[in-house]
Design a protein around this motif. Structure first.
Motif, PDB file in Angstrom:
ATOM      1  N   ALA A  73      96.180  71.190  18.038  1.00 14.86           N
ATOM      2  CA  ALA A  73      95.035  72.419  18.736  1.00 14.86           C
ATOM      3  C   ALA A  73      93.570  72.698  19.082  1.00 14.86           C
ATOM      4  N   GLY A  74      92.652  71.452  19.951  1.00 16.40           N
ATOM      5  CA  GLY A  74      91.939  71.934  20.796  1.00 16.40           C
ATOM      6  C   GLY A  74      90.280  70.335  20.339  1.00 16.40           C
ATOM      7  N   ARG A  76      86.074  69.783  19.854  1.00 16.27           N
ATOM      8  CA  ARG A  76      85.268  70.134  20.185  1.00 16.27           C
ATOM      9  C   ARG A  76      84.148  69.435  20.197  1.00 16.27           C
ATOM     10  N   ALA A  94      97.104  69.711  14.229  1.00 20.47           N
ATOM     11  CA  ALA A  94      97.508  71.305  13.947  1.00 20.47           C
ATOM     12  C   ALA A  94      98.730  70.446  12.881  1.00 20.47           C
ATOM     13  N   GLU A 130      88.461  79.251  15.861  1.00 20.42           N
ATOM     14  CA  GLU A 130      88.957  78.965  17.305  1.00 20.42           C
ATOM     15  C   GLU A 130      90.224  77.918  16.976  1.00 20.42           C
ATOM     16  N   VAL A 131      89.384  76.424  15.944  1.00 19.44           N
ATOM     17  CA  VAL A 131      90.795  75.790  16.178  1.00 19.44           C
ATOM     18  C   VAL A 131      91.707  75.867  15.057  1.00 19.44           C
ATOM     19  N   ALA A 133      93.502  78.971  14.442  1.00 20.47           N
ATOM     20  CA  ALA A 133      93.755  79.981  14.722  1.00 20.47           C
ATOM     21  C   ALA A 133      94.851  79.384  16.231  1.00 20.47           C
ATOM     22  N   SER A 134      94.515  78.467  16.963  1.00 21.67           N
ATOM     23  CA  SER A 134      95.171  77.677  17.676  1.00 21.67           C
ATOM     24  C   SER A 134      96.631  76.715  16.497  1.00 21.67           C
ATOM     25  N   ALA A 135      96.169  75.514  16.074  1.00 21.03           N
ATOM     26  CA  ALA A 135      96.618  75.685  15.838  1.00 21.03           C
ATOM     27  C   ALA A 135      97.987  75.974  14.853  1.00 21.03           C
ATOM     28  N   ARG A 136      97.387  77.385  14.264  1.00 22.10           N
ATOM     29  CA  ARG A 136      98.194  78.236  13.528  1.00 22.10           C
ATOM     30  C   ARG A 136      99.644  78.356  14.579  1.00 22.10           C
ATOM     31  N   ARG A 137      98.719  78.810  15.856  1.00 19.92           N
ATOM     32  CA  ARG A 137      99.485  79.088  16.941  1.00 19.92           C
ATOM     33  C   ARG A 137     100.941  78.519  17.352  1.00 19.92           C
ATOM     34  N   LEU A 138      99.931  76.656  17.033  1.00 22.19           N
ATOM     35  CA  LEU A 138     101.235  75.958  17.914  1.00 22.19           C
ATOM     36  C   LEU A 138     102.319  75.208  16.639  1.00 22.19           C
TER      37      LEU A 138
END
Length: 142
Positions: A73-74, A76, A94, A130-131, A133-138
């Motif tokens: 998912a990202g 950092r 995710a 941000e992480v 949100a990215s996980a939710r999209r995945l």
């Protein structure tokens, strides 16, 4: 001279955005670094471990949960704010909850299952929104 407590190089770590019924699990750190901040369960990758193996182990150790890893998912980078502070590269995945109920270890002192848009007002680690949100999209619309 360096010690195991203060390595001279960045440490690789993993974290899990664990979703259950459209809610994400946040845990509050009971120790430094990040004491008092809500974040994702996770920790350091041990020598010889794959990222997925480390993630499954850390989630189990910190929360007692079993998860399905969906994808990266990202990431950092956390650099030392003070001399002797930790330098970490954190790979965040995710994941979906599979089994178990949260049982925190002594590294954590609270947990919350929250809708991703309910994080306002919490003291959270940098880049967490941000992480998530990215996980939710995945994970998609489940």
């Amino acid at each position: 001279m360096t010690s195991p407590l203060h390595p001279s190089h960045p440490q690789l770590a993993v974290s899990a955005a664990i979703f259950r019924d459209r809610k994400v699990l946040l845990v509050r750190r009971a120790r430094s670094p990040a004491r008092g901040f809500y974040s994702l369960p996770g920790g350091r990758v041990e020598f010889g471990e794959t990222l997925h193996t480390a993630l499954q182990r850390e989630v189990k150790e910190e929360t007692g949960l079993k998860v399905e890893i969906v994808g990266l998912a990202g990431w950092r980078e956390v650099v030392p704010a003070v001399p002797g502070g930790g330098h970490y590269l954190i790979m965040s995945f995710a994941t979906r909850w599979i089994a178990g109920e949260v049982v925190l270890n002594d590294e954590l002192d609270d947990h919350k299952w929250l809708e991703p848009d309910e994080l306002g007002g919490l003291k959270i680690t940098g880049g967490l929104e941000e992480v998530i949100a990215s996980a939710r999209r995945l994970l998609g619309p489940k």
